[in-house]
Design a protein around this motif. Structure first.
Motif, PDB file in Angstrom:
ATOM      1  N   ARG A  41       0.805  -1.076  -0.090  1.00  0.00           N
ATOM      2  CA  ARG A  41      -0.098   0.034   0.177  1.00  0.00           C
ATOM      3  C   ARG A  41       0.877   1.311  -0.142  1.00  0.00           C
ATOM      4  O   ARG A  41       0.532   2.254  -0.694  1.00  0.00           O
ATOM      5  CB  ARG A  41      -0.791   0.129   1.070  1.00  0.00           C
ATOM      6  CG  ARG A  41      -2.139   1.131   1.205  1.00  0.00           C
ATOM      7  CD  ARG A  41      -2.803   1.061   2.563  1.00  0.00           C
ATOM      8  NE  ARG A  41      -3.412  -0.401   2.587  1.00  0.00           N
ATOM      9  CZ  ARG A  41      -3.752  -0.892   3.776  1.00  0.00           C
ATOM     10  NH1 ARG A  41      -3.363  -0.435   5.077  1.00  0.00           N
ATOM     11  NH2 ARG A  41      -4.292  -2.149   3.892  1.00  0.00           N
ATOM     12  N   LYS A  42       2.019   1.256   0.930  1.00  0.00           N
ATOM     13  CA  LYS A  42       2.755   2.472   1.039  1.00  0.00           C
ATOM     14  C   LYS A  42       4.062   2.285   0.066  1.00  0.00           C
ATOM     15  O   LYS A  42       4.357   3.257  -0.538  1.00  0.00           O
ATOM     16  CB  LYS A  42       3.119   2.669   2.426  1.00  0.00           C
ATOM     17  CG  LYS A  42       1.793   2.947   3.220  1.00  0.00           C
ATOM     18  CD  LYS A  42       2.351   3.152   4.601  1.00  0.00           C
ATOM     19  CE  LYS A  42       1.204   3.667   5.618  1.00  0.00           C
ATOM     20  NZ  LYS A  42       1.688   3.826   7.147  1.00  0.00           N
ATOM     21  N   GLU A  43       4.563   1.316   0.170  1.00  0.00           N
ATOM     22  CA  GLU A  43       5.906   1.154  -0.941  1.00  0.00           C
ATOM     23  C   GLU A  43       5.711  -0.463  -0.953  1.00  0.00           C
ATOM     24  O   GLU A  43       5.168  -1.280  -0.356  1.00  0.00           O
ATOM     25  CB  GLU A  43       6.985   1.541  -0.031  1.00  0.00           C
ATOM     26  CG  GLU A  43       7.522   0.864   1.430  1.00  0.00           C
ATOM     27  CD  GLU A  43       8.597   1.550   2.002  1.00  0.00           C
ATOM     28  OE1 GLU A  43       9.560   1.475   0.994  1.00  0.00           O
ATOM     29  OE2 GLU A  43       8.651   1.806   3.068  1.00  0.00           O
ATOM     30  N   ASP A  44       6.686  -0.818  -2.019  1.00  0.00           N
ATOM     31  CA  ASP A  44       6.651  -2.371  -2.507  1.00  0.00           C
ATOM     32  C   ASP A  44       7.277  -3.134  -1.352  1.00  0.00           C
ATOM     33  O   ASP A  44       8.672  -2.935  -1.310  1.00  0.00           O
ATOM     34  CB  ASP A  44       7.271  -2.321  -3.886  1.00  0.00           C
ATOM     35  CG  ASP A  44       6.404  -1.877  -4.909  1.00  0.00           C
ATOM     36  OD1 ASP A  44       5.146  -1.607  -4.742  1.00  0.00           O
ATOM     37  OD2 ASP A  44       6.809  -1.482  -6.075  1.00  0.00           O
ATOM     38  N   GLU A  45       6.846  -3.821  -0.544  1.00  0.00           N
ATOM     39  CA  GLU A  45       7.381  -4.774   0.184  1.00  0.00           C
ATOM     40  C   GLU A  45       7.795  -6.069  -0.269  1.00  0.00           C
ATOM     41  O   GLU A  45       8.692  -6.865   0.016  1.00  0.00           O
ATOM     42  CB  GLU A  45       6.675  -4.743   1.526  1.00  0.00           C
ATOM     43  CG  GLU A  45       6.467  -3.591   2.262  1.00  0.00           C
ATOM     44  CD  GLU A  45       5.547  -3.846   3.362  1.00  0.00           C
ATOM     45  OE1 GLU A  45       5.708  -5.132   4.058  1.00  0.00           O
ATOM     46  OE2 GLU A  45       5.154  -2.784   4.151  1.00  0.00           O
ATOM     47  N   VAL A  46       6.622  -6.674  -1.376  1.00  0.00           N
ATOM     48  CA  VAL A  46       6.963  -7.929  -1.922  1.00  0.00           C
ATOM     49  C   VAL A  46       6.411  -7.617  -3.487  1.00  0.00           C
ATOM     50  O   VAL A  46       6.012  -6.764  -3.821  1.00  0.00           O
ATOM     51  CB  VAL A  46       5.884  -8.952  -1.009  1.00  0.00           C
ATOM     52  CG1 VAL A  46       6.366  -9.013   0.267  1.00  0.00           C
ATOM     53  CG2 VAL A  46       4.451  -8.414  -1.453  1.00  0.00           C
ATOM     54  N   THR A  47       7.217  -8.720  -4.004  1.00  0.00           N
ATOM     55  CA  THR A  47       6.658  -9.109  -5.381  1.00  0.00           C
ATOM     56  C   THR A  47       5.792 -10.244  -5.661  1.00  0.00           C
ATOM     57  O   THR A  47       6.109 -11.203  -5.012  1.00  0.00           O
ATOM     58  CB  THR A  47       7.935  -9.288  -6.196  1.00  0.00           C
ATOM     59  OG1 THR A  47       8.723  -8.382  -6.048  1.00  0.00           O
ATOM     60  CG2 THR A  47       7.556  -9.392  -7.544  1.00  0.00           C
ATOM     61  N   ILE A  48       4.650  -9.892  -6.226  1.00  0.00           N
ATOM     62  CA  ILE A  48       3.798 -10.992  -6.384  1.00  0.00           C
ATOM     63  C   ILE A  48       3.502 -11.461  -7.868  1.00  0.00           C
ATOM     64  O   ILE A  48       3.367 -10.557  -8.833  1.00  0.00           O
ATOM     65  CB  ILE A  48       2.335 -10.663  -5.999  1.00  0.00           C
ATOM     66  CG1 ILE A  48       2.584  -9.833  -4.730  1.00  0.00           C
ATOM     67  CG2 ILE A  48       1.109 -11.485  -5.930  1.00  0.00           C
ATOM     68  CD1 ILE A  48       1.190  -8.653  -4.303  1.00  0.00           C
TER      69      ILE A  48
END
Length: 403
Positions: free
Chosen positions: A248-255
């Protein structure tokens, strides 16, 4: 009636110069085989990859994306800790599990390490999974699932390479490393999975998550998380839910899911095969030059015959047709023989290069045979256009006067 006579004259000329015609047709045969066989191989490779990845269409893979929790910690990826290492932490895992509910969510530890079996030494990927998740994700072909933390499952490729059997012992790790070494016993050999989207186990060792974190450390620091869907139609919805929850705020994971990998791989295969077919088409270009040369020689040798035909009132269009028929006959013979041989050679190429002919007798594969035949015929006819035009435009008087 005139058409039959003209066609018979074309056939007669091909027979009269059989060796020359045969050598010219050989070039077409080779060109058709090259294009058709490569096309068949590409189609079979694409179908094989697509079928394999389709089996994983119910899988979503979540990888660390470099956000919070992606900075690494003690133990994971070698046990020593590095600020550059990335992982999915326990908090992120809980968020993924919540977003993907009620689907099965499987956390995965992984490490590439040195292994020793007897006098043989090499490297292999070591996966750490919860024993319950192992049964959900993998199938044992020989032996049993993990009975204790000191047992392991091995992929069939690894088992064959190191001659591993049920009960064989594998030493994992390097004596000179911080972790040292640990020995596990083979409890089972996994079923071959081939190309997969989740974890590649054919050349790997699978241990329990307790053994993995006990040896490498880094408990709760996962290399990836696998979401196994109950309904493949939920792929987009689950991906969107995970994305909203963690990115939501920044990319934490790659899906990602298998469909994206499938598109990428099939696109790459298509590009490579197209380039190879382009190289194969060079042989058709060489063959077209040979056909052109044969046709020009035929025109030169038959100038007087052409003069006689023109002097008795034969139209230019009929003379043109006679030479185009000749080019068509050469093309048809070469292309049909090339198409038949392509069936045999293509089958062998697919068997050797891909290892399976399950998709050989399919429309997407066999369509390249009529395609190759058509290309071969068209190339021949086009090569005969100028010689035919040249013959039709000869002056009858000059042609009759030629010695």
């Amino acid at each position: 009636m005139t058409g039959n006579v003209i066609f018979d004259l074309s056939v007669r000329n091909v027979r009269r110069h059989f060796l020359r015609s045969f050598l010219a047709a050989i070039g077409i045969v080779i060109g058709v085989i090259a294009i058709t066989s490569l096309g068949i191989m590409g189609a079979n490779l694409t179908l094989s990859v697509t079928a394999t990845l389709s089996e994983n269409s119910d899988i979503i893979k979540v990888s660390p994306g470099g956000g919070p929790g992606g900075g690494g910690g003690p133990g994971f990826g070698g046990g020593g800790g590095s600020d550059e290492e990335e992982y999915i932490d326990e908090s992120q895992f809980k968020d993924i599990k919540q977003a993907a509910s009620p689907n099965t969510v499987i956390p995965v530890y992984s490490e590439s390490d040195t292994i020793t079996v007897g006098d043989l030494e090499g490297r292999a990927t070591v996966y750490g999974l919860d024993p319950d998740d192992i049964a959900t994700l993998l199938t044992v072909a020989n032996g049993t699932f993990l009975k204790s933390t000191s047992t392991a499952l091995v992929g069939p490729t690894l088992a064959e390479r190191y001659e591993l059997k049920i009960g064989s012992r594998i030493t994992i790790g390097d004596e000179d490393s911080d972790e040292g070494t640990s020995t596990v016993r083979v409890a089972g050999i996994l079923e071959e999975r081939g190309m997969t989207y989740d974890i590649s186990t054919d050349n790997a060792i699978v241990v329990s998550d307790r053994w993995f974190t006990g040896f490498y450390g880094g408990e709760g620091e996962y290399s990836e998380v696998i979401v196994k869907l109950d309904d493949i139609n939920d792929v987009d919805a689950v991906e969107e839910a995970i994305d909203d929850q963690l990115n939501r705020k920044e990319d934490e994971v790659t899906i990602s899911d298998a469909s994206r990998m499938m598109d990428s791989i099939t696109s790459s295969i298509s590009t490579i095969i197209s380039m190879m077919m382009g190289i194969g088409a060079i042989s058709l270009l060489v063959a077209s030059v040979s056909i052109f040369n044969v046709m020009m020689m035929s025109v030169t040798e038959r100038i007087k015959e052409i003069g006689i035909l023109r002097s008795i009132g034969t139209r230019r269009s009929v003379v043109r047709r006679m030479f185009l028929y000749e080019a068509f006959i050469l093309g048809m013979l070469g292309a049909v023989v090339g198409g038949i041989l392509s069936m045999i050679i293509g089958y062998l190429v697919v068997l050797v290069m891909i290892g399976t002919t399950d998709y050989f007798f399919t429309f997407d594969s066999l369509i390249y045979i009529p395609y190759g035949i058509a290309v071969g015929i068209v190339v021949c006819v086009l090569s005969g256009v100028y010689p035919a035009w040249s013959a039709a435009n000869l002056d009858p008087i000059e042609a009759l006067a030629t010695e």
